[in-house]
Scaffold this motif. Structure first.
Motif, short mmCIF file in Angstrom:
data_model
loop_
_atom_site.label_atom_id
_atom_site.label_comp_id
_atom_site.label_asym_id
_atom_site.label_seq_id
_atom_site.Cartn_x
_atom_site.Cartn_y
_atom_site.Cartn_z
N LEU A 97 10.07 -7.44 -10.41
CA LEU A 97 9.76 -6.03 -10.62
C LEU A 97 8.70 -5.85 -11.69
O LEU A 97 7.70 -5.15 -11.48
CB LEU A 97 11.04 -5.28 -11.02
N PHE A 98 8.87 -6.48 -12.84
CA PHE A 98 7.94 -6.29 -13.95
C PHE A 98 6.60 -6.98 -13.68
O PHE A 98 5.57 -6.56 -14.22
CB PHE A 98 8.56 -6.79 -15.25
N PHE A 99 6.60 -8.01 -12.85
CA PHE A 99 5.36 -8.67 -12.45
C PHE A 99 4.54 -7.75 -11.55
O PHE A 99 3.31 -7.65 -11.70
CB PHE A 99 5.68 -9.98 -11.72
N LEU A 100 5.22 -7.08 -10.61
CA LEU A 100 4.52 -6.24 -9.64
C LEU A 100 4.25 -4.83 -10.16
O LEU A 100 3.28 -4.19 -9.75
CB LEU A 100 5.33 -6.17 -8.34
N ASP A 103 4.13 -1.46 -15.65
CA ASP A 103 4.42 -0.24 -16.41
C ASP A 103 5.53 0.59 -15.75
O ASP A 103 5.59 1.81 -15.91
CB ASP A 103 3.15 0.61 -16.53
N THR A 104 6.40 -0.08 -15.03
CA THR A 104 7.44 0.62 -14.28
C THR A 104 8.37 1.42 -15.18
O THR A 104 8.62 1.05 -16.34
CB THR A 104 8.26 -0.38 -13.45
N THR A 105 8.89 2.50 -14.63
CA THR A 105 9.95 3.25 -15.31
C THR A 105 11.32 2.93 -14.70
O THR A 105 12.33 3.49 -15.13
CB THR A 105 9.69 4.77 -15.21
N ARG A 106 11.34 2.06 -13.71
CA ARG A 106 12.61 1.66 -13.10
C ARG A 106 13.42 0.84 -14.10
O ARG A 106 12.86 0.14 -14.96
CB ARG A 106 12.37 0.81 -11.85
N ILE A 107 14.73 0.90 -13.95
CA ILE A 107 15.64 0.13 -14.78
C ILE A 107 16.36 -0.89 -13.91
O ILE A 107 16.70 -0.60 -12.76
CB ILE A 107 16.66 1.05 -15.49
N ARG A 156 12.89 -5.38 -22.19
CA ARG A 156 12.40 -4.65 -21.04
C ARG A 156 13.45 -3.64 -20.58
O ARG A 156 14.48 -3.45 -21.22
CB ARG A 156 12.07 -5.64 -19.89
N ASN A 157 13.16 -2.99 -19.45
CA ASN A 157 14.05 -1.93 -18.94
C ASN A 157 15.27 -2.55 -18.25
O ASN A 157 15.39 -2.51 -17.02
CB ASN A 157 13.30 -1.04 -17.94
#
Length: 257
Positions: A97-100, A103-107, A156-157
């Motif tokens: 997730l964090f690679f793709l 700046d995601t707001t997903r947790i 991270r989130n």
């Protein structure tokens, strides 16, 4: 069998890549997709070598690819794993997730008792094939936090939810894009789905880790499908023993690729 497994995995990710590329999604340039494959393969090896999971490498790859599928189809919501053990599966999904989406707001939500299996004595009629595991397979939360630190994820989130599913899952109130259910038993699997599925966005995926392993888990899935009018054919899996990919289904209501 190994050749068949490689073919199935490559066919799945190739199909996702081709269809997503046709939709001109920013994740799916040729270079970006190649970088993803290298990243997820190396990550699966690191997780396996660190002994952070009971999942076979191809199961880790499947989890990563369903995260990829989720992002490619722009399914809104967080990612949740229920039953994380030492954290390997969640680390796989969170890292992808964090690679793709840097700046995601997903947790990424990690649910576990961190105290092993519950006592199945009172539910042995439903959880008949898990009774011998009562109190077993313990992975303390301190070790999971250390693993997150090792993989650069501690800030991270990510949220760890400690406790039994019946107590912790009802407290979740954020939309989900992906559910990975590794509850083993009938009662645990039911606690997960009865409380989390209503949060899953249309087009979101549910992976069920133990469907092929335990009849009690299969019973829970079958009962949940009947109660929620989910067609039996929605459940997809490759039943091949050691090479079997974990069963999953996509929540209806949105066309996905």
């Amino acid at each position: 069998m190994a050749a068949l497994l490689r073919f199935l995995l490559l066919a799945t990710v190739a199909a996702v890549y081709v269809l997503a590329k046709e939709r001109n999604h920013h994740l799916h340039t040729y270079e970006g997709y190649t970088d993803y494959l290298v990243f997820r393969n190396n990550l699966a090896d690191r997780i396996a070598n660190a002994h952070l999971t009971l999942l076979a490498p191809h199961v880790l790859l499947q989890a990563a690819d369903i995260v990829y599928f989720t992002l490619a189809n722009k399914i809104p919501g967080d990612i949740a794993e229920f039953g994380v053990y030492r954290g390997g599966g969640s680390i796989m999904m969170a890292s992808v997730l964090f690679f793709l989406e840097p700046d995601t707001t997903r947790i990424v939500h990690m649910f576990d008792s961190f105290a092993g299996h519950p006592d199945y004595g009172a539910t042995k009629d439903l959880d008949f094939d898990l009774v011998q595991y009562s109190g077993q397979i313990v992975a303390p939360i301190e070790g999971v936090i250390s693993a997150l630190e090792e993989f650069g994820l501690v800030h991270r989130n990510i949220v760890l939810h400690k406790g039994w599913f019946k107590d912790t899952v009802p407290l979740l109130d954020r939309p989900l894009a992906l559910i990975r259910a590794d509850g083993d038993a009938y009662t645990s699997t039911s606690d997960i789905l009865n409380n989390a599925y209503k949060l899953l966005s249309p087009g979101g995926a549910v992976i069920v880790d133990d469907y092929q392993e335990y009849q009690s888990c299969r019973n829970a899935i079958h009962d949940f499908f009947k109660a929620n009018n989910i067609p039996a054919e929605d459940l997809k899996y490759v039943d091949g023993g050691a090479i079997g990919l974990r069963p999953y289904w996509i929540k209806r209501g949105l066309e996905v690729y």
